[in-house]
Design a protein around this motif. Structure first.
Motif, PDB file in Angstrom:
ATOM      1  N   VAL A  39       0.831  -1.206   0.000  1.00 47.10           N
ATOM      2  CA  VAL A  39       0.000   0.000   0.000  1.00 47.10           C
ATOM      3  C   VAL A  39       0.866   1.256   0.000  1.00 47.10           C
ATOM      4  O   VAL A  39       1.713   1.437   0.880  1.00 47.10           O
ATOM      5  CB  VAL A  39      -0.940   0.030   1.214  1.00 47.10           C
ATOM      6  CG1 VAL A  39      -1.832   1.269   1.156  1.00 47.10           C
ATOM      7  CG2 VAL A  39      -1.796  -1.232   1.280  1.00 47.10           C
ATOM      8  N   VAL A  40       0.623   2.126  -0.965  1.00 45.37           N
ATOM      9  CA  VAL A  40       1.278   3.421  -1.045  1.00 45.37           C
ATOM     10  C   VAL A  40       0.421   4.401  -0.243  1.00 45.37           C
ATOM     11  O   VAL A  40      -0.644   4.825  -0.697  1.00 45.37           O
ATOM     12  CB  VAL A  40       1.429   3.890  -2.503  1.00 45.37           C
ATOM     13  CG1 VAL A  40       2.160   5.224  -2.559  1.00 45.37           C
ATOM     14  CG2 VAL A  40       2.155   2.836  -3.330  1.00 45.37           C
ATOM     15  N   LEU A  41       0.875   4.712   0.958  1.00 44.52           N
ATOM     16  CA  LEU A  41       0.164   5.636   1.843  1.00 44.52           C
ATOM     17  C   LEU A  41       0.649   7.047   1.534  1.00 44.52           C
ATOM     18  O   LEU A  41       1.850   7.309   1.587  1.00 44.52           O
ATOM     19  CB  LEU A  41       0.450   5.261   3.297  1.00 44.52           C
ATOM     20  CG  LEU A  41      -0.194   6.097   4.394  1.00 44.52           C
ATOM     21  CD1 LEU A  41      -1.720   5.996   4.341  1.00 44.52           C
ATOM     22  CD2 LEU A  41       0.324   5.652   5.766  1.00 44.52           C
ATOM     23  N   GLY A  48       5.249  19.164  -0.854  1.00 44.72           N
ATOM     24  CA  GLY A  48       4.761  18.314  -1.934  1.00 44.72           C
ATOM     25  C   GLY A  48       4.175  17.018  -1.401  1.00 44.72           C
ATOM     26  O   GLY A  48       4.087  16.807  -0.197  1.00 44.72           O
ATOM     27  N   THR A  49       3.779  16.146  -2.306  1.00 46.13           N
ATOM     28  CA  THR A  49       3.179  14.879  -1.905  1.00 46.13           C
ATOM     29  C   THR A  49       4.185  14.015  -1.157  1.00 46.13           C
ATOM     30  O   THR A  49       5.312  13.821  -1.605  1.00 46.13           O
ATOM     31  CB  THR A  49       2.661  14.119  -3.133  1.00 46.13           C
ATOM     32  OG1 THR A  49       1.765  14.961  -3.861  1.00 46.13           O
ATOM     33  CG2 THR A  49       1.929  12.855  -2.714  1.00 46.13           C
ATOM     34  N   GLU A  50       3.758  13.514  -0.019  1.00 48.33           N
ATOM     35  CA  GLU A  50       4.600  12.644   0.798  1.00 48.33           C
ATOM     36  C   GLU A  50       4.035  11.231   0.810  1.00 48.33           C
ATOM     37  O   GLU A  50       2.826  11.024   0.672  1.00 48.33           O
ATOM     38  CB  GLU A  50       4.690  13.163   2.229  1.00 48.33           C
ATOM     39  CG  GLU A  50       5.377  14.504   2.361  1.00 48.33           C
ATOM     40  CD  GLU A  50       5.468  14.967   3.814  1.00 48.33           C
ATOM     41  OE1 GLU A  50       6.392  15.742   4.126  1.00 48.33           O
ATOM     42  OE2 GLU A  50       4.608  14.550   4.636  1.00 48.33           O
ATOM     43  N   THR A  51       4.924  10.263   1.014  1.00 41.58           N
ATOM     44  CA  THR A  51       4.514   8.873   1.165  1.00 41.58           C
ATOM     45  C   THR A  51       5.299   8.245   2.299  1.00 41.58           C
ATOM     46  O   THR A  51       6.407   8.690   2.636  1.00 41.58           O
ATOM     47  CB  THR A  51       4.723   8.083  -0.150  1.00 41.58           C
ATOM     48  OG1 THR A  51       4.152   6.774  -0.019  1.00 41.58           O
ATOM     49  CG2 THR A  51       6.207   7.958  -0.495  1.00 41.58           C
ATOM     50  N   TRP A 211       7.612   9.529   6.897  1.00 43.04           N
ATOM     51  CA  TRP A 211       7.002  10.210   5.765  1.00 43.04           C
ATOM     52  C   TRP A 211       8.128  10.894   4.987  1.00 43.04           C
ATOM     53  O   TRP A 211       8.959  11.579   5.570  1.00 43.04           O
ATOM     54  CB  TRP A 211       6.012  11.259   6.248  1.00 43.04           C
ATOM     55  CG  TRP A 211       4.732  10.692   6.778  1.00 43.04           C
ATOM     56  CD1 TRP A 211       4.403  10.500   8.080  1.00 43.04           C
ATOM     57  CD2 TRP A 211       3.617  10.245   5.997  1.00 43.04           C
ATOM     58  NE1 TRP A 211       3.147   9.955   8.170  1.00 43.04           N
ATOM     59  CE2 TRP A 211       2.635   9.787   6.903  1.00 43.04           C
ATOM     60  CE3 TRP A 211       3.355  10.188   4.621  1.00 43.04           C
ATOM     61  CZ2 TRP A 211       1.416   9.284   6.478  1.00 43.04           C
ATOM     62  CZ3 TRP A 211       2.132   9.683   4.201  1.00 43.04           C
ATOM     63  CH2 TRP A 211       1.182   9.237   5.116  1.00 43.04           C
ATOM     64  N   ARG A 212       8.152  10.693   3.687  1.00 48.35           N
ATOM     65  CA  ARG A 212       9.199  11.272   2.849  1.00 48.35           C
ATOM     66  C   ARG A 212       8.566  12.010   1.671  1.00 48.35           C
ATOM     67  O   ARG A 212       7.562  11.575   1.108  1.00 48.35           O
ATOM     68  CB  ARG A 212      10.129  10.186   2.309  1.00 48.35           C
ATOM     69  CG  ARG A 212      10.699   9.251   3.344  1.00 48.35           C
ATOM     70  CD  ARG A 212      11.651   9.926   4.297  1.00 48.35           C
ATOM     71  NE  ARG A 212      12.876  10.360   3.632  1.00 48.35           N
ATOM     72  CZ  ARG A 212      13.959  10.781   4.288  1.00 48.35           C
ATOM     73  NH1 ARG A 212      13.949  10.832   5.620  1.00 48.35           N
ATOM     74  NH2 ARG A 212      15.038  11.154   3.634  1.00 48.35           N
TER      75      ARG A 212
END
Length: 303
Positions: A39-41, A48-51, A211-212
Protein backbone atom coordinates in the motif's frame (compact mmCIF):
# COMPACT_ATOMS: atom_id res chain seq x y z
CA UNK A 1 -0.36 6.38 -28.46
CA UNK A 2 1.61 6.42 -25.18
CA UNK A 3 5.37 6.72 -25.50
CA UNK A 4 7.66 3.85 -24.59
CA UNK A 5 11.16 3.86 -23.17
CA UNK A 6 13.50 1.27 -21.76
CA UNK A 7 14.94 1.97 -18.32
CA UNK A 8 17.70 0.10 -16.54
CA UNK A 9 17.73 -0.16 -12.75
CA UNK A 10 20.75 -1.62 -10.93
CA UNK A 11 20.32 -5.01 -9.30
CA UNK A 12 20.53 -4.35 -5.52
CA UNK A 13 23.72 -5.62 -3.82
CA UNK A 14 21.90 -8.39 -1.93
CA UNK A 15 20.56 -9.84 -5.21
CA UNK A 16 23.75 -9.72 -7.29
CA UNK A 17 24.86 -13.21 -6.32
CA UNK A 18 21.55 -14.68 -7.44
CA UNK A 19 21.69 -12.65 -10.68
CA UNK A 20 25.20 -13.86 -11.48
CA UNK A 21 24.26 -17.49 -10.81
CA UNK A 22 21.12 -17.23 -12.96
CA UNK A 23 23.00 -15.90 -15.99
CA UNK A 24 25.95 -18.24 -15.51
CA UNK A 25 23.81 -21.39 -15.45
CA UNK A 26 21.31 -20.36 -18.10
CA UNK A 27 17.53 -20.32 -17.95
CA UNK A 28 16.03 -22.30 -15.11
CA UNK A 29 12.55 -22.67 -13.70
CA UNK A 30 11.87 -19.61 -11.54
CA UNK A 31 10.57 -20.09 -8.03
CA UNK A 32 6.83 -19.73 -7.64
CA UNK A 33 5.98 -16.23 -6.37
CA UNK A 34 4.00 -15.73 -3.18
CA UNK A 35 0.88 -13.60 -3.42
CA UNK A 36 1.31 -10.25 -1.70
CA UNK A 37 -0.17 -6.78 -1.36
CA UNK A 38 1.49 -3.42 -0.78
CA UNK A 39 0.00 0.00 0.00
CA UNK A 40 1.28 3.42 -1.04
CA UNK A 41 0.16 5.64 1.84
CA UNK A 42 0.14 9.29 0.75
CA UNK A 43 -0.62 12.75 2.08
CA UNK A 44 -0.29 16.34 0.91
CA UNK A 45 2.32 18.52 2.62
CA UNK A 46 3.94 21.93 2.10
CA UNK A 47 6.97 20.30 0.47
CA UNK A 48 4.76 18.31 -1.93
CA UNK A 49 3.18 14.88 -1.90
CA UNK A 50 4.60 12.64 0.80
CA UNK A 51 4.51 8.87 1.16
CA UNK A 52 5.35 6.56 4.04
CA UNK A 53 8.49 4.46 3.50
CA UNK A 54 9.93 1.86 5.85
CA UNK A 55 13.05 -0.31 6.11
CA UNK A 56 12.57 -4.03 5.61
CA UNK A 57 14.99 -6.58 7.02
CA UNK A 58 16.55 -9.34 4.97
CA UNK A 59 16.14 -9.81 1.24
CA UNK A 60 12.57 -8.60 0.81
CA UNK A 61 11.11 -8.77 -2.73
CA UNK A 62 9.52 -5.42 -1.88
CA UNK A 63 12.92 -3.76 -1.43
CA UNK A 64 15.11 -2.70 1.50
CA UNK A 65 13.10 0.51 1.61
CA UNK A 66 9.50 0.02 0.59
CA UNK A 67 5.85 0.76 1.12
CA UNK A 68 3.92 -1.20 3.78
CA UNK A 69 3.04 -4.67 2.57
CA UNK A 70 3.52 -8.41 2.75
CA UNK A 71 2.22 -11.86 1.91
CA UNK A 72 -1.40 -12.94 1.81
CA UNK A 73 -2.39 -15.04 4.86
CA UNK A 74 -4.91 -17.91 5.07
CA UNK A 75 -6.91 -15.78 7.54
CA UNK A 76 -7.55 -13.24 4.79
CA UNK A 77 -10.30 -15.60 3.56
CA UNK A 78 -12.26 -15.33 6.83
CA UNK A 79 -15.65 -13.65 6.99
CA UNK A 80 -15.76 -9.88 7.48
CA UNK A 81 -18.12 -6.95 7.10
CA UNK A 82 -17.33 -5.36 3.76
CA UNK A 83 -17.91 -1.79 2.63
CA UNK A 84 -17.10 -0.56 -0.87
CA UNK A 85 -16.72 -2.30 -4.25
CA UNK A 86 -17.56 -6.00 -4.23
CA UNK A 87 -14.80 -8.60 -4.72
CA UNK A 88 -16.22 -9.11 -8.22
CA UNK A 89 -15.78 -5.40 -8.96
CA UNK A 90 -12.23 -5.52 -7.57
CA UNK A 91 -11.46 -8.52 -9.78
CA UNK A 92 -12.64 -6.57 -12.81
CA UNK A 93 -10.41 -3.62 -11.90
CA UNK A 94 -7.48 -6.06 -11.60
CA UNK A 95 -8.26 -7.59 -14.99
CA UNK A 96 -8.80 -11.07 -13.51
CA UNK A 97 -11.76 -13.46 -13.27
CA UNK A 98 -11.33 -14.62 -9.66
CA UNK A 99 -13.27 -12.56 -7.06
CA UNK A 100 -11.87 -14.68 -4.24
CA UNK A 101 -8.30 -13.88 -5.23
CA UNK A 102 -9.17 -10.20 -5.54
CA UNK A 103 -10.72 -10.26 -2.07
CA UNK A 104 -7.55 -11.79 -0.61
CA UNK A 105 -5.39 -9.02 -2.06
CA UNK A 106 -7.68 -6.28 -0.75
CA UNK A 107 -7.89 -7.80 2.76
CA UNK A 108 -4.12 -8.34 2.85
CA UNK A 109 -3.53 -4.72 1.83
CA UNK A 110 -5.67 -3.37 4.68
CA UNK A 111 -4.22 -5.85 7.18
CA UNK A 112 -0.58 -5.19 6.26
CA UNK A 113 -1.14 -1.43 6.38
CA UNK A 114 -2.53 -1.79 9.91
CA UNK A 115 0.24 -4.12 11.07
CA UNK A 116 3.09 -1.98 9.79
CA UNK A 117 1.77 1.56 10.29
CA UNK A 118 -1.30 1.38 12.53
CA UNK A 119 -3.43 3.04 9.83
CA UNK A 120 -6.77 1.19 9.94
CA UNK A 121 -9.13 1.39 6.97
CA UNK A 122 -12.20 0.25 8.89
CA UNK A 123 -15.36 1.72 10.31
CA UNK A 124 -18.80 0.85 11.70
CA UNK A 125 -20.57 1.71 8.44
CA UNK A 126 -19.93 2.63 4.82
CA UNK A 127 -19.50 6.36 5.51
CA UNK A 128 -17.60 6.34 8.81
CA UNK A 129 -13.93 5.68 9.46
CA UNK A 130 -12.12 5.00 12.70
CA UNK A 131 -10.73 8.35 13.85
CA UNK A 132 -8.10 7.25 16.38
CA UNK A 133 -5.49 4.51 16.05
CA UNK A 134 -3.09 5.35 18.87
CA UNK A 135 -2.64 3.88 22.33
CA UNK A 136 -1.19 0.71 23.88
CA UNK A 137 -4.23 -1.44 23.08
CA UNK A 138 -3.91 -0.75 19.36
CA UNK A 139 -0.17 -1.40 19.41
CA UNK A 140 -0.77 -4.68 21.25
CA UNK A 141 -3.38 -5.66 18.66
CA UNK A 142 -0.93 -4.97 15.84
CA UNK A 143 1.77 -7.05 17.52
CA UNK A 144 -0.60 -9.96 18.07
CA UNK A 145 -1.72 -9.91 14.45
CA UNK A 146 1.84 -9.66 13.15
CA UNK A 147 2.94 -12.63 15.28
CA UNK A 148 -0.04 -14.74 14.22
CA UNK A 149 -1.45 -14.88 17.75
CA UNK A 150 -4.58 -12.97 16.74
CA UNK A 151 -6.76 -12.66 13.65
CA UNK A 152 -7.12 -9.26 11.99
CA UNK A 153 -10.63 -9.92 10.75
CA UNK A 154 -11.67 -11.29 14.16
CA UNK A 155 -10.43 -8.04 15.71
CA UNK A 156 -12.65 -6.03 13.39
CA UNK A 157 -15.67 -8.24 14.10
CA UNK A 158 -15.22 -7.94 17.87
CA UNK A 159 -15.11 -4.15 17.57
CA UNK A 160 -18.05 -3.94 15.21
CA UNK A 161 -15.93 -2.66 12.32
CA UNK A 162 -16.01 -3.41 8.62
CA UNK A 163 -13.40 -3.06 5.90
CA UNK A 164 -13.55 0.31 4.10
CA UNK A 165 -12.32 -1.05 0.78
CA UNK A 166 -13.70 2.00 -1.02
CA UNK A 167 -10.75 4.03 0.28
CA UNK A 168 -8.20 1.95 -1.65
CA UNK A 169 -7.23 2.54 -5.27
CA UNK A 170 -5.55 -0.16 -7.39
CA UNK A 171 -2.19 0.84 -8.87
CA UNK A 172 -0.32 -2.03 -10.51
CA UNK A 173 0.61 -5.70 -10.38
CA UNK A 174 4.31 -6.60 -10.30
CA UNK A 175 6.06 -9.94 -10.26
CA UNK A 176 9.61 -10.23 -8.97
CA UNK A 177 12.26 -10.98 -11.61
CA UNK A 178 12.72 -14.69 -12.39
CA UNK A 179 16.23 -15.01 -10.94
CA UNK A 180 15.36 -13.95 -7.38
CA UNK A 181 15.38 -16.57 -4.63
CA UNK A 182 12.36 -14.94 -3.00
CA UNK A 183 9.61 -13.82 -5.35
CA UNK A 184 6.32 -11.97 -4.87
CA UNK A 185 3.30 -11.49 -7.10
CA UNK A 186 2.29 -8.15 -5.62
CA UNK A 187 -0.79 -6.00 -6.05
CA UNK A 188 -0.04 -2.36 -5.27
CA UNK A 189 -2.71 -0.04 -3.89
CA UNK A 190 -2.80 3.62 -2.86
CA UNK A 191 -4.68 5.38 -0.07
CA UNK A 192 -4.68 8.86 1.43
CA UNK A 193 -3.78 9.10 5.13
CA UNK A 194 -7.12 9.11 7.02
CA UNK A 195 -7.99 12.19 9.05
CA UNK A 196 -7.14 11.68 12.73
CA UNK A 197 -4.91 8.65 12.18
CA UNK A 198 -1.12 8.68 12.43
CA UNK A 199 1.44 6.23 11.02
CA UNK A 200 3.87 4.61 13.46
CA UNK A 201 6.34 1.74 13.49
CA UNK A 202 5.35 -1.54 15.09
CA UNK A 203 7.10 -1.67 18.46
CA UNK A 204 9.88 -4.24 18.64
CA UNK A 205 9.83 -4.95 14.91
CA UNK A 206 10.38 -1.82 12.84
CA UNK A 207 13.83 -0.23 12.55
CA UNK A 208 13.01 2.86 10.49
CA UNK A 209 9.91 4.39 8.95
CA UNK A 210 9.15 7.97 7.90
CA UNK A 211 7.00 10.21 5.76
CA UNK A 212 9.20 11.27 2.85
CA UNK A 213 8.75 13.86 0.13
CA UNK A 214 8.56 12.03 -3.19
CA UNK A 215 10.03 14.99 -5.05
CA UNK A 216 12.97 15.28 -2.65
CA UNK A 217 13.75 11.57 -2.85
CA UNK A 218 13.71 11.64 -6.63
CA UNK A 219 15.89 14.76 -6.69
CA UNK A 220 18.46 12.98 -4.48
CA UNK A 221 18.09 9.56 -6.13
CA UNK A 222 21.71 9.43 -7.36
CA UNK A 223 23.12 10.22 -3.93
CA UNK A 224 23.37 8.00 -0.85
CA UNK A 225 21.49 10.50 1.34
CA UNK A 226 18.53 8.25 2.20
CA UNK A 227 20.60 5.14 2.89
CA UNK A 228 23.04 7.12 5.01
CA UNK A 229 20.21 8.73 6.98
CA UNK A 230 18.66 5.35 7.75
CA UNK A 231 22.12 4.42 8.94
CA UNK A 232 21.92 0.62 8.94
CA UNK A 233 24.77 -1.61 7.73
CA UNK A 234 22.88 -2.66 4.60
CA UNK A 235 21.66 0.85 3.68
CA UNK A 236 24.70 3.09 4.17
CA UNK A 237 26.35 4.06 0.90
CA UNK A 238 23.45 2.93 -1.31
CA UNK A 239 21.45 5.03 -3.77
CA UNK A 240 17.66 4.99 -4.03
CA UNK A 241 17.77 2.44 -6.87
CA UNK A 242 19.93 0.13 -4.75
CA UNK A 243 17.60 0.44 -1.74
CA UNK A 244 14.34 -0.13 -3.56
CA UNK A 245 12.85 -2.26 -6.30
CA UNK A 246 11.96 -0.56 -9.62
CA UNK A 247 8.24 -0.31 -8.87
CA UNK A 248 8.91 1.72 -5.70
CA UNK A 249 11.12 4.19 -7.54
CA UNK A 250 8.61 4.49 -10.36
CA UNK A 251 5.78 5.23 -7.91
CA UNK A 252 7.96 7.91 -6.30
CA UNK A 253 8.50 9.45 -9.75
CA UNK A 254 4.75 9.58 -10.38
CA UNK A 255 4.08 11.03 -6.93
CA UNK A 256 6.77 13.65 -7.43
CA UNK A 257 5.04 14.86 -10.57
CA UNK A 258 1.46 14.62 -9.29
CA UNK A 259 -0.56 17.68 -8.37
CA UNK A 260 -1.55 16.35 -4.98
CA UNK A 261 -2.88 13.08 -3.60
CA UNK A 262 -6.31 13.24 -5.20
CA UNK A 263 -4.84 13.79 -8.66
CA UNK A 264 -2.49 10.86 -8.14
CA UNK A 265 -5.25 8.50 -7.04
CA UNK A 266 -7.49 9.61 -9.90
CA UNK A 267 -4.95 8.70 -12.61
CA UNK A 268 -6.05 5.87 -14.86
CA UNK A 269 -3.83 2.80 -14.96
CA UNK A 270 -3.96 -0.31 -17.17
CA UNK A 271 -4.81 -3.71 -15.67
CA UNK A 272 -1.65 -5.63 -16.57
CA UNK A 273 1.00 -7.88 -15.05
CA UNK A 274 4.50 -6.37 -15.06
CA UNK A 275 7.88 -7.97 -14.51
CA UNK A 276 11.45 -6.65 -14.82
CA UNK A 277 13.93 -8.64 -16.89
CA UNK A 278 17.49 -9.37 -15.80
CA UNK A 279 20.14 -8.19 -18.30
CA UNK A 280 23.90 -7.63 -18.42
CA UNK A 281 25.20 -4.26 -19.57
CA UNK A 282 28.67 -2.66 -19.30
CA UNK A 283 29.83 -5.46 -17.03
CA UNK A 284 27.00 -5.01 -14.53
CA UNK A 285 23.63 -6.59 -13.75
CA UNK A 286 20.48 -4.59 -14.40
CA UNK A 287 16.71 -4.86 -14.27
CA UNK A 288 15.26 -3.83 -17.63
CA UNK A 289 11.97 -2.00 -17.35
CA UNK A 290 9.80 -1.06 -20.32
CA UNK A 291 7.70 2.01 -19.58
CA UNK A 292 4.48 2.40 -21.50
CA UNK A 293 3.83 6.01 -20.48
CA UNK A 294 0.74 4.99 -18.50
CA UNK A 295 0.81 4.25 -14.79
CA UNK A 296 3.69 2.67 -12.91
CA UNK A 297 4.49 0.03 -15.49
CA UNK A 298 7.38 -2.18 -16.53
CA UNK A 299 8.22 -4.92 -18.97
CA UNK A 300 4.92 -6.66 -19.55
CA UNK A 301 4.48 -10.41 -19.48
CA UNK A 302 1.16 -11.94 -20.37
CA UNK A 303 -2.29 -10.45 -19.96
Amino acid sequence: MPSSSLRLFPVPPYLRGAAESWLEHGDRTPRKPRLASSVVLVRDAPRGTETYLAYRRGESPLGKVAFPGGSIDPGDDDAATWFGPTPTAWAKSFGIDDPRLARRHVVAAIRELFEETGILLAGPDESTLLEANRGPEWMAARAAIASGDSSFLDLLTRRGLGLRTDLLRPLSNWQTADFALRRFDTRYFAVVQPLGQEASLLEGKGSWGQWRSAAEEIAARNTTALGDEIGLPDTVGLTLSELTVPQVELVLEKLAGARGCIAYLASRRPAAVFQPELVQNDGGYWLAVQLSGVGEGSAQRGR
